[in-house]
Design a protein around this motif. Sequence first.
Motif, PDB file in Angstrom:
ATOM      1  N   UNK A 215      30.639 -15.893  30.965  1.00 42.95           N
ATOM      2  CA  UNK A 215      31.143 -14.734  30.225  1.00 42.95           C
ATOM      3  C   UNK A 215      30.175 -14.444  29.084  1.00 42.95           C
ATOM      4  N   UNK A 216      29.869 -13.160  28.878  1.00 43.81           N
ATOM      5  CA  UNK A 216      28.965 -12.778  27.772  1.00 43.81           C
ATOM      6  C   UNK A 216      29.441 -11.462  27.179  1.00 43.81           C
ATOM      7  N   UNK A 217      29.390 -11.365  25.844  1.00 43.12           N
ATOM      8  CA  UNK A 217      29.564 -10.058  25.224  1.00 43.12           C
ATOM      9  C   UNK A 217      28.846 -10.017  23.880  1.00 43.12           C
TER      10      UNK A 217
ATOM     11  N   UNK B 205      31.442 -21.967  29.447  1.00 43.44           N
ATOM     12  CA  UNK B 205      30.286 -21.167  29.828  1.00 43.44           C
ATOM     13  C   UNK B 205      30.308 -19.762  29.213  1.00 43.44           C
ATOM     14  N   UNK B 206      30.425 -19.725  27.877  1.00 42.05           N
ATOM     15  CA  UNK B 206      30.510 -18.447  27.165  1.00 42.05           C
ATOM     16  C   UNK B 206      29.273 -18.203  26.308  1.00 42.05           C
ATOM     17  N   UNK B 207      28.790 -16.955  26.342  1.00 38.12           N
ATOM     18  CA  UNK B 207      27.609 -16.537  25.576  1.00 38.12           C
ATOM     19  C   UNK B 207      27.954 -15.300  24.766  1.00 38.12           C
ATOM     20  N   UNK B 208      27.929 -15.431  23.440  1.00 35.60           N
ATOM     21  CA  UNK B 208      28.300 -14.310  22.578  1.00 35.60           C
ATOM     22  C   UNK B 208      27.227 -14.075  21.526  1.00 35.60           C
ATOM     23  N   UNK B 209      26.920 -12.803  21.292  1.00 28.76           N
ATOM     24  CA  UNK B 209      25.831 -12.526  20.358  1.00 28.76           C
ATOM     25  C   UNK B 209      26.110 -11.313  19.477  1.00 28.76           C
ATOM     26  N   UNK B 210      25.334 -11.264  18.405  1.00 28.74           N
ATOM     27  CA  UNK B 210      25.402 -10.132  17.477  1.00 28.74           C
ATOM     28  C   UNK B 210      24.234  -9.226  17.811  1.00 28.74           C
TER      29      UNK B 210
ATOM     30  N   UNK C 128      34.341 -20.464  18.785  1.00 28.35           N
ATOM     31  CA  UNK C 128      34.095 -21.880  18.537  1.00 28.35           C
ATOM     32  C   UNK C 128      32.681 -22.234  18.998  1.00 28.35           C
ATOM     33  N   UNK C 129      31.780 -22.501  18.071  1.00 25.98           N
ATOM     34  CA  UNK C 129      30.384 -22.736  18.463  1.00 25.98           C
ATOM     35  C   UNK C 129      30.184 -24.024  19.267  1.00 25.98           C
ATOM     36  N   UNK C 130      31.211 -24.861  19.337  1.00 30.27           N
ATOM     37  CA  UNK C 130      31.109 -26.035  20.212  1.00 30.27           C
ATOM     38  C   UNK C 130      31.378 -25.612  21.658  1.00 30.27           C
ATOM     39  N   UNK C 131      32.197 -24.581  21.826  1.00 34.38           N
ATOM     40  CA  UNK C 131      32.561 -24.136  23.176  1.00 34.38           C
ATOM     41  C   UNK C 131      31.651 -23.012  23.671  1.00 34.38           C
ATOM     42  N   UNK C 132      31.034 -22.271  22.753  1.00 26.85           N
ATOM     43  CA  UNK C 132      30.253 -21.085  23.134  1.00 26.85           C
ATOM     44  C   UNK C 132      28.852 -21.146  22.547  1.00 26.85           C
ATOM     45  N   UNK C 133      27.940 -20.466  23.207  1.00 26.77           N
ATOM     46  CA  UNK C 133      26.615 -20.250  22.618  1.00 26.77           C
ATOM     47  C   UNK C 133      26.718 -18.960  21.808  1.00 26.77           C
ATOM     48  N   UNK C 134      26.399 -19.025  20.521  1.00 26.91           N
ATOM     49  CA  UNK C 134      26.587 -17.874  19.622  1.00 26.91           C
ATOM     50  C   UNK C 134      25.286 -17.629  18.879  1.00 26.91           C
ATOM     51  N   UNK C 135      24.693 -16.451  19.073  1.00 25.96           N
ATOM     52  CA  UNK C 135      23.368 -16.213  18.480  1.00 25.96           C
ATOM     53  C   UNK C 135      23.172 -14.759  18.081  1.00 25.96           C
TER      54      UNK C 135
END
Length: 321
Positions: free
Chosen positions: A3-5, A33-38, A70-77
Amino acid sequence: MRTLTGITPSGAVHIGNYFGAMRPAIEAQAAGDCFYFIADYHSMTSVTDPGERRANTRGIAVDWLACGLDPMASVFWRQSDVPEVCELTWLIGSLTPMGLLERAHSYKDKTAKGLTPNFGLFAYPVLMAADILLYDTNAVPVGQDQRQHLEMTRDIAIKFNQTYGATFVVPDAVIRGDTGNVPGLDGQKMSKSYGNTLEIFGDEKALRKKVMSIVMDSRTPAEPKPDADRNLCIQLMKLLAPPAVAADYEARLRAGGLGYGDLKKALFEHFWTFFAPARARRDELLADPGYVDRVLAEGAARARALASIVIQRARRACGLE
Ligand code: ADP
Ligand code: TRP
């Protein structure tokens, strides 16, 4: 299932962003398996003050973490920490027909309002497609307004795969019927660009005033309102109050006897209570600025590791290496 947004840092986050994109993204964390970004590159077309961009980017990072990312559960960048996305924009943009981009609502709406379009605005859907394709994304939680961008992303991925062989995962939009199109305080879609937002982390007094200023019709409190389900306050209440409470307000409005002033007061209280835990968490995050920097730096390294594999696959597929 990845998942990504992304969210563009072009202003304060509002409850439309929350229900349309942030909460579905947060809920998806349970499956991993989550990818979230600004999406700071995306803000280039609307923000031209560097300080404002920095502040907005940081602000959205804090707000999203406060709401439960939750940055332990998701990649946040931060999008611009992985500049490979610009290279991919070029590779896929070279296969994207002008006609497809000319049909984009976002582009048509802005030019219809008299804005002189630039390359960034025109190419915006290609950059968004690159965001998604660069991470082998399966599912993209977004609000209804992004549906067309997701369709364009699919078209672009399919065209690339047909031209150069299977390279990209073709993603699906995840748009929820109940929360994908949150109305703004004037009844149009809630959006930063319409000035009709209820900001999640705004000032209490100012937000109360905004809610109390929502324009209702001129029917007296005593009059029954058979169209209570179409009332804006009821629609927002259904998002912010427990279902039984919202149903009770709707029934009382329908029957007659509930004044709009009391309804608006109740709406504000439920809104304020709903985000109370996030507000507390946000205060903690603001007290430790180093934490947010560390989260984004670590997220950027993890995102880049995946992006470098996919960009290499794309470069190879089209004969660049
Ligand atoms: P805005 O329109 O306020 O500028 P963005 O374009 O930054 O918001 O949107 C970020 C995310 O929030 C996107 O997934 C978008 O679809 C979603 N979103 C924005 N407004 C709403 C709304 N009113 N209802 C549901 N989702 C929304
Ligand atoms: N264009 C989206 C918006 O304005 C933000 C965004 C950029 C996005 N890249 C994305 C959303 C990739 C989902 C996936 O709301």
